[in-house]
Design a protein around this motif. Structure first.
Motif, mmCIF file in Angstrom:
data_model
loop_
_atom_site.group_PDB
_atom_site.id
_atom_site.type_symbol
_atom_site.label_atom_id
_atom_site.label_comp_id
_atom_site.label_asym_id
_atom_site.label_seq_id
_atom_site.Cartn_x
_atom_site.Cartn_y
_atom_site.Cartn_z
ATOM 1 N N SER A 278 0.827 -1.202 0.000
ATOM 2 C CA SER A 278 0.000 0.000 0.000
ATOM 3 C C SER A 278 0.868 1.261 0.000
ATOM 4 O O SER A 278 0.608 2.209 -0.749
ATOM 5 C CB SER A 278 -0.920 -0.002 1.221
ATOM 6 O OG SER A 278 -1.635 1.205 1.322
ATOM 7 N N ILE A 279 1.914 1.263 0.840
ATOM 8 C CA ILE A 279 2.822 2.411 0.890
ATOM 9 C C ILE A 279 3.505 2.604 -0.458
ATOM 10 O O ILE A 279 3.597 3.721 -0.987
ATOM 11 C CB ILE A 279 3.873 2.225 2.002
ATOM 12 C CG1 ILE A 279 3.210 2.247 3.379
ATOM 13 C CG2 ILE A 279 4.951 3.305 1.902
ATOM 14 C CD1 ILE A 279 2.567 3.550 3.751
ATOM 15 N N SER A 280 3.983 1.509 -1.036
ATOM 16 C CA SER A 280 4.668 1.586 -2.331
ATOM 17 C C SER A 280 3.742 2.142 -3.405
ATOM 18 O O SER A 280 4.146 2.987 -4.217
ATOM 19 C CB SER A 280 5.172 0.198 -2.733
ATOM 20 O OG SER A 280 5.793 0.243 -3.996
ATOM 21 N N GLU A 281 2.500 1.696 -3.399
ATOM 22 C CA GLU A 281 1.542 2.155 -4.402
ATOM 23 C C GLU A 281 1.269 3.641 -4.242
ATOM 24 O O GLU A 281 1.183 4.380 -5.234
ATOM 25 C CB GLU A 281 0.245 1.352 -4.279
ATOM 26 C CG GLU A 281 -0.739 1.544 -5.408
ATOM 27 C CD GLU A 281 -1.632 2.773 -5.238
ATOM 28 O OE1 GLU A 281 -2.017 3.368 -6.264
ATOM 29 O OE2 GLU A 281 -1.919 3.126 -4.072
ATOM 30 N N ARG A 282 1.152 4.125 -3.022
ATOM 31 C CA ARG A 282 0.889 5.550 -2.789
ATOM 32 C C ARG A 282 2.071 6.413 -3.216
ATOM 33 O O ARG A 282 1.893 7.508 -3.756
ATOM 34 C CB ARG A 282 0.581 5.792 -1.307
ATOM 35 C CG ARG A 282 -0.823 5.373 -0.893
ATOM 36 C CD ARG A 282 -1.027 5.497 0.607
ATOM 37 N NE ARG A 282 -2.412 5.218 0.972
ATOM 38 C CZ ARG A 282 -3.286 6.130 1.358
ATOM 39 N NH1 ARG A 282 -2.916 7.400 1.443
ATOM 40 N NH2 ARG A 282 -4.510 5.809 1.673
ATOM 41 N N ILE A 317 2.299 10.729 1.913
ATOM 42 C CA ILE A 317 1.651 9.428 1.775
ATOM 43 C C ILE A 317 0.237 9.486 2.331
ATOM 44 O O ILE A 317 -0.707 8.945 1.743
ATOM 45 C CB ILE A 317 2.479 8.338 2.493
ATOM 46 C CG1 ILE A 317 3.767 8.056 1.708
ATOM 47 C CG2 ILE A 317 1.669 7.060 2.663
ATOM 48 C CD1 ILE A 317 4.753 7.166 2.437
ATOM 49 N N ALA A 318 0.075 10.157 3.471
ATOM 50 C CA ALA A 318 -1.252 10.260 4.097
ATOM 51 C C ALA A 318 -2.254 10.951 3.183
ATOM 52 O O ALA A 318 -3.444 10.619 3.188
ATOM 53 C CB ALA A 318 -1.146 11.005 5.427
ATOM 54 N N HIS A 319 -1.775 11.909 2.370
ATOM 55 C CA HIS A 319 -2.669 12.669 1.483
ATOM 56 C C HIS A 319 -2.578 12.217 0.024
ATOM 57 O O HIS A 319 -3.185 12.838 -0.847
ATOM 58 C CB HIS A 319 -2.318 14.161 1.564
ATOM 59 C CG HIS A 319 -2.653 14.803 2.870
ATOM 60 N ND1 HIS A 319 -3.932 15.188 3.219
ATOM 61 C CD2 HIS A 319 -1.861 15.124 3.930
ATOM 62 C CE1 HIS A 319 -3.921 15.728 4.424
ATOM 63 N NE2 HIS A 319 -2.676 15.707 4.884
ATOM 64 N N ARG A 320 -1.778 11.183 -0.235
ATOM 65 C CA ARG A 320 -1.560 10.673 -1.589
ATOM 66 C C ARG A 320 -1.007 11.753 -2.514
ATOM 67 O O ARG A 320 -1.444 11.904 -3.658
ATOM 68 C CB ARG A 320 -2.846 10.073 -2.170
ATOM 69 C CG ARG A 320 -3.406 8.905 -1.398
ATOM 70 C CD ARG A 320 -4.536 8.250 -2.162
ATOM 71 N NE ARG A 320 -4.000 7.488 -3.292
ATOM 72 C CZ ARG A 320 -3.824 6.161 -3.278
ATOM 73 N NH1 ARG A 320 -4.131 5.452 -2.206
ATOM 74 N NH2 ARG A 320 -3.355 5.559 -4.347
ATOM 75 N N VAL A 321 -0.055 12.542 -2.008
ATOM 76 C CA VAL A 321 0.601 13.552 -2.838
ATOM 77 C C VAL A 321 2.115 13.364 -2.759
ATOM 78 O O VAL A 321 2.640 12.830 -1.776
ATOM 79 C CB VAL A 321 0.244 14.995 -2.424
ATOM 80 C CG1 VAL A 321 -1.246 15.245 -2.572
ATOM 81 C CG2 VAL A 321 0.719 15.299 -1.007
ATOM 82 N N LYS A 322 2.796 13.818 -3.777
ATOM 83 C CA LYS A 322 4.251 13.832 -3.782
ATOM 84 C C LYS A 322 4.727 15.146 -3.170
ATOM 85 O O LYS A 322 4.250 16.215 -3.548
ATOM 86 C CB LYS A 322 4.781 13.695 -5.206
ATOM 87 C CG LYS A 322 6.304 13.721 -5.296
ATOM 88 C CD LYS A 322 6.764 13.651 -6.742
ATOM 89 C CE LYS A 322 8.285 13.703 -6.835
ATOM 90 N NZ LYS A 322 8.755 13.698 -8.235
ATOM 91 N N VAL A 323 5.633 15.052 -2.231
ATOM 92 C CA VAL A 323 6.174 16.249 -1.594
ATOM 93 C C VAL A 323 7.525 16.563 -2.236
ATOM 94 O O VAL A 323 8.494 15.811 -2.080
ATOM 95 C CB VAL A 323 6.338 16.053 -0.077
ATOM 96 C CG1 VAL A 323 6.948 17.297 0.560
ATOM 97 C CG2 VAL A 323 4.987 15.745 0.566
ATOM 98 N N GLU A 523 2.157 5.358 10.185
ATOM 99 C CA GLU A 523 1.561 6.270 11.159
ATOM 100 C C GLU A 523 2.223 7.637 11.031
ATOM 101 O O GLU A 523 3.065 7.996 11.844
ATOM 102 C CB GLU A 523 1.731 5.739 12.587
ATOM 103 C CG GLU A 523 1.069 4.410 12.861
ATOM 104 C CD GLU A 523 1.336 3.945 14.284
ATOM 105 O OE1 GLU A 523 0.976 4.687 15.223
ATOM 106 O OE2 GLU A 523 1.931 2.874 14.452
ATOM 107 N N PRO A 524 1.876 8.399 9.995
ATOM 108 C CA PRO A 524 2.470 9.732 9.846
ATOM 109 C C PRO A 524 2.225 10.586 11.085
ATOM 110 O O PRO A 524 1.138 10.527 11.683
ATOM 111 C CB PRO A 524 1.739 10.300 8.624
ATOM 112 C CG PRO A 524 1.247 9.102 7.873
ATOM 113 C CD PRO A 524 0.920 8.084 8.927
ATOM 114 N N HIS A 525 3.219 11.355 11.476
ATOM 115 C CA HIS A 525 3.024 12.222 12.632
ATOM 116 C C HIS A 525 1.927 13.230 12.311
ATOM 117 O O HIS A 525 1.901 13.808 11.225
ATOM 118 C CB HIS A 525 4.325 12.949 12.974
ATOM 119 C CG HIS A 525 4.287 13.620 14.306
ATOM 120 N ND1 HIS A 525 3.596 14.792 14.528
ATOM 121 C CD2 HIS A 525 4.819 13.267 15.506
ATOM 122 C CE1 HIS A 525 3.722 15.140 15.795
ATOM 123 N NE2 HIS A 525 4.466 14.229 16.413
ATOM 124 N N PRO A 526 1.004 13.466 13.255
ATOM 125 C CA PRO A 526 -0.130 14.359 12.955
ATOM 126 C C PRO A 526 0.288 15.762 12.528
ATOM 127 O O PRO A 526 -0.393 16.376 11.699
ATOM 128 C CB PRO A 526 -0.923 14.383 14.272
ATOM 129 C CG PRO A 526 -0.031 13.798 15.315
ATOM 130 C CD PRO A 526 0.886 12.874 14.608
#
Length: 542
Positions: A278-282, A317-323, A523-526
């Protein structure tokens, strides 16, 4: 029985032993095994706390206040297991302990030598407290052949003989360079590296071969023949797009199966790698992108901000965007207008640091973010510079500064000489040693319930890791809050500012701690998740 896997490196440094160790641990976890990761560092520093970030990279801090190698950050991010001071040791720490014992007379007149005293200390560290784990993965820093690493290699050689038969495995990470003019991967550097390892008594059981393309059958057979390993034990460690693809890549190459086979263990079905997939796909298929400027003073070595960049990736990853990261040396803003550099940026992050160099540039970055309503995240030093900026620009304290840079009439940031850790009072002298004397490790903080940061955390009581020597001066709280800079989080005793935020700004938060150290891909930091979310909103306004 606890089984030990020793990971060594050869040919060149920076091949990624830490990532390899963390990825293997993640695969063993996915198969239902309990794991522990430990790092042996050959340098003479007691810890990396006083080492330059541009030489050594990030100093990773554990909950119990240890300043450790950045590889422990990889361990935590890949396994979710919090590291402790018992998971990292250096030559300096070993020698300090041995010499302290010798001065006390603990050795009863014995002549202290590398063998057996130093090697025994290393072995004791490796073996201590492992009863509850199926596998202990021990990474040896540096490269085989380095003179400073010899006591560590000798110690693990001895462990290979002293532990029960079948309880140890030696994995050697090496490099297969591709020579374009020859049109082939070259095995000779690996052969020489293994020869060096064997000359000190260690026969690797597996070769983990870094390469940028598949290993041809003939080269695989050659490596097996001349390095004295099974052909199945020549494991391809090919370059991947993201470090979070490494467990999947190693699984495909058969590393975990080979490790289990070496120990005579039958696999219990297939490992559950759903979350890694899932992480890889995102990461591979983002639905958008944002640009974050990191205004730092160690940008010449990106590893100085390793946990920070990974935490931003987790937020993406949490927002499905590339930073996308824009690295800006803070000193540039001391000479030039920040506007041309920050035009089109969706968020500004000012990280931690030490010393006056670049401080005024970071202050100008904070002012730009405040005035232009751009999301701003100030971490540790970045929070302090944002407070100084507010004092100068808003609160009528033009001489506001930090005593870290010398004497000042307006010490908005000052040296912390005593503080509470739980119920214990910790103290430090202004002229004392630098190493290990900061406010280090996990400390609680209490957040005001009517603040943005409390909303982000979803609670008013938090615990975060610290690493700093100076604090924002509470004497300036009233005048700053009157101008909209709210002290939104304090230490439980109310004496130390932990977080600040600008009222009325879309997202302007400073924290005295280092939240990046606790962020995980799963678990991305909030705070990073929220910061990236604010950057997404900002990108739609541009």
């Amino acid at each position: 029985m606890t089984r030990y896997v020793f990971i060594t490196g050869g040919v060149v440094s920076s091949l990624g032993k830490g990532l390899a160790s963390a990825a293997l641990a993640a695969l063993l976890q996915a198969r239902g095994h309990t794991v522990r990761l430990r790092k042996l560092d050959p340098y003479l520093n007691v810890d990396p706390g006083t080492m330059s970030p541009t030489q050594h990279g990030e100093v990773f801090v554990t909950d119990d206040g240890a300043e450790t190698d950045l590889d422990l950050g990889h361990y935590e991010r890949f396994t979710g297991l919090p590291a402790t001071r018992a998971d990292n040791i250096t030559t300096g720490r070993i020698y300090l302990d041995i010499i302290t014992k010798e001065r006390r007379g603990d050795y009863l007149g014995a002549t202290i030598q590398v063998i057996p005293h130093v090697t025994n200390a290393i072995k004791a560290f490796v073996l201590e407290g492992n009863e509850a784990f199926d596998f202990v993965l021990v990474e040896i820093g540096g490269t085989v052949g380095d003179i400073e690493g010899l006591p560590f290699f000798e110690a693990i050689r001895q462990l290979g003989q002293e532990l029960p038969r079948g309880a140890t495995a030696f994995v050697h990470l090496t490099l297969l360079p591709y020579i374009p003019s020859a049109g082939e991967l070259k095995t000779k550097p690996t052969q020489h590296s293994v020869k060096e390892l064997r000359s000190i008594g260690i026969q690797p059981d597996m070769l983990l071969c870094r390469c940028d393309r598949p290993i041809p059958v003939d080269e695989r057979r050659k490596l097996a023949l001349f390095c004295n390993v099974r052909e199945t034990a020549v494991i391809e460690a090919r370059d991947v797009a993201s470090i979070y693809d490494v467990p999947l890549s190693y699984r495909e190459a058969g590393l975990d199966r080979e490790v289990l086979a070496h120990f005579g263990l039958e696999p219990k079905g297939e490992p559950d790698l759903t979350r890694w997939q899932s992480i890889s796909e995102r990461v591979r298929n983002p639905e958008g992108e944002v640009s974050i400027a990191i205004v730092g003073k160690y940008t010449g070595l990106k590893d100085a901000y390793k946990s920070l960049t990974e935490a931003l990736t987790h937020g993406g990853i949490a927002h499905r965007v590339k930073v996308n990261l824009e690295w800006i040396e803070a000193e540039v803003f001391e000479r030039e207008d920040p506007a041309p550099f920050l035009e089109g940026i969706n968020g500004i992050l000012v990280p931690g640091g030490f010393g006056q160099r670049g401080a005024e540039g970071k202050i100008r970055a904070a002012r730009y973010a405040r005035e232009r309503k751009i999301p701003y995240f100030g971490i540790c030093f970045g929070m302090q510079m944002a407070v100084i900026e507010a004092a100068r620009s808003l609160a009528g304290v033009p001489a506001a500064n930090s005593t870290e840079f010398g004497e000042t009439a307006e010490p908005v940031v000052g040296l912390l000489t005593e503080w509470l850790r739980g119920n214990e009072l910790e103290q430090r002298a202004a002229a004392g040693d630098l190493g290990g004397t900061m406010r280090l490790g996990a400390y609680d903080a209490t957040l005001r319930p009517d603040t943005k940061i409390a909303e982000i955390y979803g609670t008013t009581t938090i615990s975060e890791r610290h690493r700093h020597r100076y604090e924002v001066n509470m004497a300036y709280r009233e005048c700053l809050e009157a101008k909209g800079l709210r002290f939104s989080g304090l230490s439980p005793d109310g004496l130390l500012p932990e977080t600040v935020e600008h009222v009325g700004h879309p997202w302007f938060i400073g924290v005295q701690f280092h939240p990046e150290l606790k962020s995980r891909p799963f678990e991305p930091h909030p705070l990073f998740e929220s910061f990236v979310g604010a950057a997404i909103v900002q990108s739609r306004l541009v």
